[in-house]
Design a protein around this motif. Sequence first.
Motif, PDB file in Angstrom:
ATOM      1  N   ALA A  41       0.811  -1.226   0.000  1.00 24.03           N
ATOM      2  CA  ALA A  41       0.000   0.000   0.000  1.00 24.03           C
ATOM      3  C   ALA A  41       0.842   1.273   0.000  1.00 24.03           C
ATOM      4  CB  ALA A  41      -0.961  -0.020   1.168  1.00 24.03           C
ATOM      5  N   PRO A  42       1.853   1.398   0.905  1.00 25.66           N
ATOM      6  CA  PRO A  42       2.622   2.646   0.889  1.00 25.66           C
ATOM      7  C   PRO A  42       3.401   2.838  -0.411  1.00 25.66           C
ATOM      8  CG  PRO A  42       3.504   1.088   2.508  1.00 25.66           C
ATOM      9  CD  PRO A  42       2.252   0.503   1.992  1.00 25.66           C
ATOM     10  N   TYR A  43       3.825   1.754  -1.015  1.00 22.44           N
ATOM     11  CA  TYR A  43       4.594   1.847  -2.254  1.00 22.44           C
ATOM     12  C   TYR A  43       3.684   2.234  -3.424  1.00 22.44           C
ATOM     13  CZ  TYR A  43       7.715  -0.784   0.767  1.00 22.44           C
ATOM     14  OH  TYR A  43       8.487  -1.180   1.824  1.00 22.44           O
ATOM     15  N   GLU A  44       2.462   1.694  -3.424  1.00 22.77           N
ATOM     16  CA  GLU A  44       1.498   2.018  -4.469  1.00 22.77           C
ATOM     17  C   GLU A  44       1.115   3.488  -4.415  1.00 22.77           C
ATOM     18  OE1 GLU A  44      -1.744  -0.578  -3.891  1.00 22.77           O
ATOM     19  OE2 GLU A  44      -0.667  -2.398  -4.485  1.00 22.77           O
ATOM     20  N   GLU A  45       1.001   4.005  -3.161  1.00 21.39           N
ATOM     21  CA  GLU A  45       0.616   5.405  -3.003  1.00 21.39           C
ATOM     22  C   GLU A  45       1.621   6.327  -3.687  1.00 21.39           C
ATOM     23  OE1 GLU A  45       0.373   8.687   0.531  1.00 21.39           O
ATOM     24  OE2 GLU A  45      -0.369   6.667   0.982  1.00 21.39           O
ATOM     25  N   VAL A  46       2.914   6.021  -3.577  1.00 22.96           N
ATOM     26  CA  VAL A  46       3.947   6.851  -4.221  1.00 22.96           C
ATOM     27  C   VAL A  46       3.977   6.591  -5.721  1.00 22.96           C
ATOM     28  CG1 VAL A  46       6.405   7.383  -4.296  1.00 22.96           C
ATOM     29  CG2 VAL A  46       5.309   6.881  -2.096  1.00 22.96           C
ATOM     30  N   PRO A  53       6.807  14.085 -12.255  1.00 22.62           N
ATOM     31  CA  PRO A  53       8.062  14.059 -11.495  1.00 22.62           C
ATOM     32  C   PRO A  53       7.995  14.831 -10.174  1.00 22.62           C
ATOM     33  CG  PRO A  53       8.510  14.432 -13.824  1.00 22.62           C
ATOM     34  CD  PRO A  53       7.029  14.517 -13.653  1.00 22.62           C
ATOM     35  N   PHE A  54       7.331  16.021 -10.190  1.00 21.08           N
ATOM     36  CA  PHE A  54       7.277  16.823  -8.967  1.00 21.08           C
ATOM     37  C   PHE A  54       6.452  16.114  -7.892  1.00 21.08           C
ATOM     38  CE2 PHE A  54       4.751  19.899  -6.482  1.00 21.08           C
ATOM     39  CZ  PHE A  54       5.768  20.417  -5.702  1.00 21.08           C
ATOM     40  N   GLN A  55       5.229  15.699  -8.257  1.00 22.10           N
ATOM     41  CA  GLN A  55       4.372  15.026  -7.292  1.00 22.10           C
ATOM     42  C   GLN A  55       5.006  13.723  -6.804  1.00 22.10           C
ATOM     43  OE1 GLN A  55       1.765  16.026  -5.791  1.00 22.10           O
ATOM     44  NE2 GLN A  55       1.130  17.819  -6.966  1.00 22.10           N
ATOM     45  N   HIS A  56       5.683  13.019  -7.722  1.00 23.34           N
ATOM     46  CA  HIS A  56       6.304  11.745  -7.359  1.00 23.34           C
ATOM     47  C   HIS A  56       7.383  11.954  -6.304  1.00 23.34           C
ATOM     48  CE1 HIS A  56       9.267   8.440  -7.838  1.00 23.34           C
ATOM     49  NE2 HIS A  56       8.175   7.684  -7.920  1.00 23.34           N
ATOM     50  N   ASP A  57       8.269  12.919  -6.543  1.00 20.96           N
ATOM     51  CA  ASP A  57       9.361  13.147  -5.588  1.00 20.96           C
ATOM     52  C   ASP A  57       8.835  13.695  -4.264  1.00 20.96           C
ATOM     53  OD1 ASP A  57      11.055  12.269  -7.520  1.00 20.96           O
ATOM     54  OD2 ASP A  57      11.849  14.238  -8.083  1.00 20.96           O
ATOM     55  N   ARG A  58       7.776  14.526  -4.314  1.00 21.99           N
ATOM     56  CA  ARG A  58       7.210  15.086  -3.082  1.00 21.99           C
ATOM     57  C   ARG A  58       6.605  13.988  -2.217  1.00 21.99           C
ATOM     58  NH1 ARG A  58       2.376  17.744  -1.241  1.00 21.99           N
ATOM     59  NH2 ARG A  58       1.251  17.142  -3.113  1.00 21.99           N
ATOM     60  N   HIS A  59       5.814  13.093  -2.814  1.00 20.21           N
ATOM     61  CA  HIS A  59       5.192  12.024  -2.050  1.00 20.21           C
ATOM     62  C   HIS A  59       6.217  10.999  -1.587  1.00 20.21           C
ATOM     63  CE1 HIS A  59       1.491  13.722  -3.648  1.00 20.21           C
ATOM     64  NE2 HIS A  59       0.830  13.052  -2.708  1.00 20.21           N
ATOM     65  N   LEU A  60       7.296  10.822  -2.359  1.00 17.18           N
ATOM     66  CA  LEU A  60       8.359   9.912  -1.923  1.00 17.18           C
ATOM     67  C   LEU A  60       9.023  10.448  -0.662  1.00 17.18           C
ATOM     68  CD1 LEU A  60      10.121   7.423  -2.425  1.00 17.18           C
ATOM     69  CD2 LEU A  60      11.568   8.837  -3.907  1.00 17.18           C
ATOM     70  N   VAL A  65       9.471   9.973   5.444  1.00 15.69           N
ATOM     71  CA  VAL A  65       9.306  10.457   6.814  1.00 15.69           C
ATOM     72  C   VAL A  65       8.383   9.509   7.590  1.00 15.69           C
ATOM     73  CG1 VAL A  65       8.410  12.326   8.224  1.00 15.69           C
ATOM     74  CG2 VAL A  65       9.727  12.852   6.148  1.00 15.69           C
ATOM     75  N   LYS A  66       7.279   9.104   6.958  1.00 22.84           N
ATOM     76  CA  LYS A  66       6.340   8.188   7.621  1.00 22.84           C
ATOM     77  C   LYS A  66       7.016   6.850   7.913  1.00 22.84           C
ATOM     78  CE  LYS A  66       2.070  10.032   5.612  1.00 22.84           C
ATOM     79  NZ  LYS A  66       0.872   9.699   4.820  1.00 22.84           N
ATOM     80  N   GLY A  71       9.832   3.064  11.918  1.00 24.47           N
ATOM     81  CA  GLY A  71      11.038   2.270  12.154  1.00 24.47           C
ATOM     82  C   GLY A  71      11.668   1.687  10.901  1.00 24.47           C
ATOM     83  N   ILE A  72      11.222   2.139   9.722  1.00 25.62           N
ATOM     84  CA  ILE A  72      11.791   1.662   8.444  1.00 25.62           C
ATOM     85  C   ILE A  72      12.722   2.756   7.924  1.00 25.62           C
ATOM     86  CG2 ILE A  72      11.290   0.853   6.115  1.00 25.62           C
ATOM     87  CD1 ILE A  72      10.334  -1.018   8.323  1.00 25.62           C
ATOM     88  N   ARG A  73      14.047   2.478   7.917  1.00 23.75           N
ATOM     89  CA  ARG A  73      15.023   3.493   7.538  1.00 23.75           C
ATOM     90  C   ARG A  73      15.456   3.414   6.059  1.00 23.75           C
ATOM     91  NH1 ARG A  73      14.556   7.002  11.696  1.00 23.75           N
ATOM     92  NH2 ARG A  73      14.569   5.887  13.691  1.00 23.75           N
ATOM     93  N   ASN A  74      15.078   2.372   5.336  1.00 23.37           N
ATOM     94  CA  ASN A  74      15.543   2.193   3.951  1.00 23.37           C
ATOM     95  C   ASN A  74      14.382   2.160   2.961  1.00 23.37           C
ATOM     96  OD1 ASN A  74      14.556  -0.240   4.885  1.00 23.37           O
ATOM     97  ND2 ASN A  74      16.019  -1.488   3.708  1.00 23.37           N
ATOM     98  N   PHE A  75      13.441   3.058   3.143  1.00 22.51           N
ATOM     99  CA  PHE A  75      12.261   3.040   2.274  1.00 22.51           C
ATOM    100  C   PHE A  75      12.618   3.267   0.799  1.00 22.51           C
ATOM    101  CE2 PHE A  75       8.804   5.164   0.017  1.00 22.51           C
ATOM    102  CZ  PHE A  75       7.807   4.208   0.153  1.00 22.51           C
ATOM    103  N   LYS A  76      13.558   4.195   0.527  1.00 18.63           N
ATOM    104  CA  LYS A  76      13.918   4.481  -0.878  1.00 18.63           C
ATOM    105  C   LYS A  76      14.451   3.237  -1.575  1.00 18.63           C
ATOM    106  CE  LYS A  76      14.754   9.448  -1.060  1.00 18.63           C
ATOM    107  NZ  LYS A  76      15.724  10.520  -1.411  1.00 18.63           N
ATOM    108  N   THR A  77      15.261   2.445  -0.848  1.00 16.19           N
ATOM    109  CA  THR A  77      15.802   1.209  -1.442  1.00 16.19           C
ATOM    110  C   THR A  77      14.692   0.216  -1.710  1.00 16.19           C
ATOM    111  OG1 THR A  77      17.904   1.529  -0.286  1.00 16.19           O
ATOM    112  CG2 THR A  77      17.430  -0.682  -1.109  1.00 16.19           C
ATOM    113  N   LEU A  78      13.786   0.083  -0.717  1.00 15.45           N
ATOM    114  CA  LEU A  78      12.667  -0.842  -0.902  1.00 15.45           C
ATOM    115  C   LEU A  78      11.761  -0.391  -2.047  1.00 15.45           C
ATOM    116  CD1 LEU A  78      11.728  -1.499   2.844  1.00 15.45           C
ATOM    117  CD2 LEU A  78      12.863  -3.082   1.268  1.00 15.45           C
TER     118      LEU A  78
END
Length: 631
Positions: A41-46, A53-60, A65-66, A71-78
């Motif tokens: 779900a969180p990945y689909e939302e982004v 590009p602007f909305q994508h990077d903003r929501h990412l 932060v969420k 407690g998930i520190r590597n969201f960008k990698t995931l």
Amino acid sequence: DHFRASVLLAEKTTGKRGEIVDADMTQHVEYTQDDFLNSTAPYEEVYQYKDDPFQHDRHLAIMCVKAAKAGIRNFKTLYSKYTLSLKKAASEIYICNMTQFEGQPLELDAGTWNCNENGVERWNGQKEETACCHPIMPVERLVNIDTGAEKLKISYSKGKKWRDVIVEKRILASANSIVALADMGVAVNSENARALVQYLGDMENINYDRIPERKSVGRLGHIEGEGFSPYVDGLIFDGDANFRSIFRSISDHGMFTEWLEIAKECRKMSTTARIMLAASFASVLVGPLGGLPFFVHLWGVDSGTGKTVGLMLAASVWGDPQIGRYIQTFNSTAVGLEKTAAFLNSLPVLVDELQLARDNRGKSNFNVYALAQGVGRTRGNRGGGIERTPTWANCILTTGESPLTNSGDGSGAMNRVIDIECKASEKVISDGMRVSSILKKNYGFAGRVFVKALSAQKPEMVSQLYQGIFQILSENDTTEKQAMAAAMILTADILAEDWIFKDGCALTVSEIVDFLQSKAAVSAGQRGYRYMCDWVSQNANRLREGNDTGDIYGLIEGDWAFIIRSVFQKAVEDAGFSSAALISYLKQNGLILTRGRNNTRGKRINGVLTECVVLHIAPEEDSTETDFEEI
């Protein structure tokens, strides 16, 4: 207040308050650690904002932060792994994305490309990318049996008509070079060249097993393990486009019986006509018998002797005898003739009108050695290496108004040429207009029949026949190379008589030996000596003591001419001979007087001691005084 601020931000971004409010409200959805680890779900939302590009990077950034709060520190990698998995899944779906060109030669997997009547395009993640505005696709992979080089046969449709072009892989691999296809009608330019390179590369790689692979050849003649080009079924021509017309001319047309009747008639007209026909067949024996290329040259100052028609008769054995089709002219460069010989390879090279090779002073600039060696010039390439050196093993049939060689040519050149003079009283072909008209309508059958019979024959039999004839010819006053060429002609004539003509008009040794050069005529040393004897006679006044009317060239004393060394060298080299080679020949045969290791002797001329070449100028021993007239 926070909600109103979000709505105002959405209005600024999209200008559509009602459409974005609900979507933007998803920013307030709180996800747990379990959501990040066990759901998408969180990945689909982004990912839903991937096209902006602007909305994508903003929501990412917001989701990072969420995720950190959960407690998930590597969201960008995931998230990166998530997008890759989606792309992989999409690529598996594309296996059913087949080409949909109307009338297409093949149905291929188009991969990520959309292939239809509007051309070839795809979405590259940011915009539509067009590879070509009309249907185009690879349909065959050609592997050259000589070089192993691969080429692609590309089919393309313009105006509802499919056309083909065979292209080297290196051209298709570069955006700079693929624009050359524009000359063939392909809609490619600097704007879409890179996309077209990518498309054709993708199509070949994805459909490697679907695209048929065939053997190809860029020349004619014997092909080891395959047969004889162009008579091998299924063999594709992938050679230079400039030779495509010659390749197409090697074919049959009309009726074999018509050709056979006129050929038999020509064989009875003259020995020269039989020699030209036999030499045409003999060309395919040069390689198998291990021979060297040789010339048969028809020449004569009189017009209407049938020289060109004789050449057409020889050409009709293999293909279209019209000038400019199979037969070429001497209005060509040395490189052009070399490449033509390499392309024909085993078939005879046919060249008309030697006079076209003359320079502005009327001197022929054709070099017999360039073709007689059977090996082309070694040339470098742009990559720092060397190109493949062209080779050939055939005979060269030529015509002209003068002999192919002259007295100044080396013995090697004289050795390779059978010069046949054609006189008005002894025409090669009578009624040339009628004969040429029939030959233009009926041709190309005899060569196929001869090659087929040759391939079915034991090589030992043909070799033994040739060796027997060669031994007989070698007993005459001729050189080995002249005997070799004549033996191949006679061998081919015997085989053609047995396999094709069956008319009892086979050539004999006595008929052909009259056209062969004697050993003395071929010898450059003997020709050079005779030339210098003539030169002494011509300049006798300048070789007499007390001459004060001009330049002094030396002295004549009895049977010896003392020629000033520098004058001798200039006279010899002006005639086209090698001074050093001629002096060596004269010394070995006792035709000059020498002093120790020197090839000259000192002589006082007008009181000055001068180094001279002392040449014997007495008549030959086997000549009688009645052979000469005193002047």
